[in-house]
Design a protein around this motif. Structure first.
Motif, short mmCIF file in Angstrom:
data_model
loop_
_atom_site.label_atom_id
_atom_site.label_comp_id
_atom_site.label_asym_id
_atom_site.label_seq_id
_atom_site.Cartn_x
_atom_site.Cartn_y
_atom_site.Cartn_z
N PRO A 20 2.59 15.25 -4.94
CA PRO A 20 1.91 15.55 -3.68
C PRO A 20 2.03 14.39 -2.69
O PRO A 20 1.07 13.98 -2.06
N LYS A 21 3.27 13.85 -2.60
CA LYS A 21 3.47 12.66 -1.77
C LYS A 21 3.30 12.96 -0.29
O LYS A 21 2.92 12.10 0.47
N SER A 22 3.60 14.21 0.12
CA SER A 22 3.45 14.53 1.54
C SER A 22 2.00 14.39 1.98
O SER A 22 1.70 13.87 3.05
N ILE A 23 1.07 14.82 1.11
CA ILE A 23 -0.36 14.70 1.44
C ILE A 23 -0.76 13.23 1.46
O ILE A 23 -1.43 12.77 2.39
N PHE A 24 -0.35 12.49 0.45
CA PHE A 24 -0.77 11.09 0.38
C PHE A 24 -0.10 10.26 1.46
O PHE A 24 -0.71 9.35 2.02
N LEU A 25 1.16 10.57 1.79
CA LEU A 25 1.83 9.84 2.86
C LEU A 25 1.17 10.13 4.21
O LEU A 25 1.05 9.23 5.05
N ALA A 26 0.73 11.37 4.41
CA ALA A 26 -0.01 11.69 5.64
C ALA A 26 -1.34 10.93 5.67
O ALA A 26 -1.74 10.40 6.72
N GLY A 27 -2.02 10.86 4.52
CA GLY A 27 -3.26 10.09 4.45
C GLY A 27 -3.02 8.61 4.67
O GLY A 27 -3.83 7.93 5.32
N SER A 28 -1.90 8.10 4.16
CA SER A 28 -1.56 6.69 4.37
C SER A 28 -1.32 6.41 5.85
O SER A 28 -1.76 5.39 6.38
N TRP A 29 -0.60 7.33 6.49
CA TRP A 29 -0.36 7.17 7.92
C TRP A 29 -1.67 7.19 8.70
O TRP A 29 -1.86 6.40 9.63
N ALA A 30 -2.60 8.05 8.29
CA ALA A 30 -3.91 8.10 8.95
C ALA A 30 -4.68 6.79 8.73
O ALA A 30 -5.33 6.28 9.65
N PHE A 31 -4.59 6.24 7.51
CA PHE A 31 -5.23 4.95 7.23
C PHE A 31 -4.68 3.85 8.13
O PHE A 31 -5.42 3.03 8.68
N ILE A 32 -3.36 3.83 8.27
CA ILE A 32 -2.72 2.78 9.09
C ILE A 32 -3.12 2.92 10.55
O ILE A 32 -3.47 1.93 11.22
N LEU A 33 -3.11 4.17 11.06
CA LEU A 33 -3.51 4.38 12.45
C LEU A 33 -4.97 4.00 12.68
O LEU A 33 -5.31 3.38 13.70
N PHE A 34 -5.82 4.37 11.73
CA PHE A 34 -7.23 4.00 11.86
C PHE A 34 -7.41 2.49 11.80
O PHE A 34 -8.25 1.93 12.52
N SER A 35 -6.63 1.83 10.96
CA SER A 35 -6.74 0.37 10.86
C SER A 35 -6.31 -0.30 12.16
O SER A 35 -6.93 -1.29 12.59
N ILE A 36 -5.24 0.23 12.79
CA ILE A 36 -4.82 -0.33 14.09
C ILE A 36 -5.91 -0.13 15.14
O ILE A 36 -6.22 -1.04 15.92
#
Length: 199
Positions: A20-36
């Protein structure tokens, strides 16, 4: 949710377990955007600093595990596709020459690891507002880990039961058809006919 912590606690995952890497990669991208976003807003950063650092580190570790799985697939040294990883606790026990059984592994992944995450979450509650959101995330993650491993354990029990049932059905099928060679009809052969050659 549980994968955000499992990447810290385990290694040598199977490919299908990371599927389920697509879900986790999307979540990772959201984490990075939120961190910025949080980095540029001092008030938001103060309350979410721990969660942002945890999320970015988790995303980085997930990418590391995913790349290592691809490398082992190419080298044909990969583990079983559905392998949920080897806990670092079991690796430590094997280095200490302690025998690791499947029962011990089930105990570690269903009880010990979620208990460690829950303990870390409760300790972080004492750390103040900067890690309060991270503490809440880890509490939810501990319960998610317990449920996930509970479901995996139940599926393993069902697979073993289906295998035993199939073997029992096959043995009963072979046992009921006790036909000896004498019971079979004799083959019918035609007498050879000698034909003259035509020149």
């Amino acid at each position: 949710m549980s994968m955000t912590v499992l990447v810290f606690l385990r290694s040598s995952f199977g490919y299908a377990f990371l599927r389920p890497k697509s879900i986790f990669l999307a979540g990772s991208w959201a984490f990075i955007l939120f961190s910025i976003y949080a980095w540029n807003e001092p008030a938001v950063w103060r309350t979410n600093k721990g969660l942002c650092l945890f999320g970015c580190t988790s995303a980085t570790l997930y990418m590391f595990h995913l790349i290592s799985v691809y490398v082992t697939e190419v080298r044909d040294t990969a583990t079983h596709d559905n392998d949920s990883g080897t806990p670092h606790i079991l690796r430590l026990l094997s280095w200490l020459k302690t025998e690791t059984t499947s029962e011990l592994r089930n105990l570690v992944v269903m009880v010990v690891e979620p208990a460690l995450v829950l303990s870390a979450a409760l300790i972080l509650r004492l750390g103040g507002q900067a890690v309060n959101n991270l503490s809440s995330w880890l509490i939810y993650t501990a319960f998610a880990m317990f449920l996930k491993e509970g479901i995996n354990y139940w599926l393993q029990i069902r697979q073993r039961k289906r295998y035993r049932d199939a073997m029992n059905d096959a043995e009963e099928g072979f046992g009921s058809g006790n036909t000896s060679q004498a019971d079979l009809p004799a083959p019918i052969r035609k007498a050879k006919v000698k034909r003259q050659r035509v020149w």
